[in-house]
Design a protein around this motif. Structure first.
Motif, mmCIF file in Angstrom:
data_model
loop_
_atom_site.group_PDB
_atom_site.id
_atom_site.type_symbol
_atom_site.label_atom_id
_atom_site.label_comp_id
_atom_site.label_asym_id
_atom_site.label_seq_id
_atom_site.Cartn_x
_atom_site.Cartn_y
_atom_site.Cartn_z
ATOM 1 N N PRO A 149 -30.969 5.069 17.064
ATOM 2 C CA PRO A 149 -30.571 4.186 18.171
ATOM 3 C C PRO A 149 -30.561 4.917 19.518
ATOM 4 N N ASP A 150 -30.853 4.164 20.557
ATOM 5 C CA ASP A 150 -30.740 4.691 21.909
ATOM 6 C C ASP A 150 -29.265 4.734 22.278
ATOM 7 N N ALA A 151 -28.930 5.531 23.284
ATOM 8 C CA ALA A 151 -27.528 5.674 23.679
ATOM 9 C C ALA A 151 -27.435 5.818 25.192
ATOM 10 N N ILE A 152 -26.259 5.582 25.682
ATOM 11 C CA ILE A 152 -25.915 5.785 27.086
ATOM 12 C C ILE A 152 -24.839 6.859 27.110
ATOM 13 N N VAL A 153 -24.988 7.823 28.018
ATOM 14 C CA VAL A 153 -24.008 8.899 28.128
ATOM 15 C C VAL A 153 -23.301 8.777 29.465
ATOM 16 N N ALA A 154 -21.983 8.761 29.405
ATOM 17 C CA ALA A 154 -21.186 8.711 30.626
ATOM 18 C C ALA A 154 -21.226 10.064 31.328
ATOM 19 N N ALA A 155 -21.161 10.042 32.638
ATOM 20 C CA ALA A 155 -21.136 11.289 33.417
ATOM 21 C C ALA A 155 -19.969 12.147 32.964
#
Length: 119
Positions: A93-99
Motif C-alpha cells: 500500500p501507498d502511504a502518507i508521512v507526516a512532517a
C-alpha cells in the motif's frame, strides 16, 4: 559482493554502518516486488547514502514502520507520499508521512539497479 545488504533484513548495526559518513555508496539485493516495473525482486540496487534530500518522484531506500524498504517519494504540497510502483496495493500500500514522523527515515537515493527485469 562484500558490501551487499539485503533490503528488509537489515540489523541496527548494518543501518548504523549504512549511515556512517565514510560509506556513501552501498549495494543491496531487493527481496520483494514492491517496486515491480522499475525494480524487481532479486535486483541489485546502488544507493547513495550521502543523498538523503528528497527529489520528488525518485526512488529511495527508507525505514518505514520498522522495515527497510525501497519506495518512490513525492511531495504533494507539504505532504510526503511514499509509494510502491507495484499495482498490487493490497500487498504494497501507498502511504502518507507526516512532517517530522519519528518512524520514517530516508537512508539514501537509489541511483542504479542491476537485474534482468524492470526499467
Amino acid at each position: 559482493m562484500g558490501n551487499e545488504l539485503h533490503a528488509s533484513r537489515a540489523s541496527h548495526e548494518q543501518l548504523t554502518e549504512l549511515l556512517s559518513p565514510s560509506s556513501q555508496i552501498r549495494r543491496l539485493r531487493v527481496l520483494d516486488d514492491a517496486m515491480r516495473g522499475t525494480i524487481c525482486a532479486g535486483d541489485i540496487i546502488t544507493v547513495d547514502t550521502g543523498n538523503r534530500d528528497i527529489d520528488s518522484g525518485h526512488c529511495y531506500l527508507v525505514v518505514s514502520e520498522g522495515a527497510v524498504r525501497v519506495r518512490r517519494l513525492s511531495f504533494e504540497g507539504a505532504v510526503l507520499s511514499v509509494n510502491a510502483d507495484s499495482p498490487d496495493k493490497t500487498s504494497y500500500p501507498d502511504a502518507i508521512v507526516a512532517a517530522g514522523a519519528d518512524d520514517f527515515v530516508v537512508l539514501g537515493r537509489v541511483i542504479d539497479r542491476q537485474g534482468d527485469k524492470g526499467l
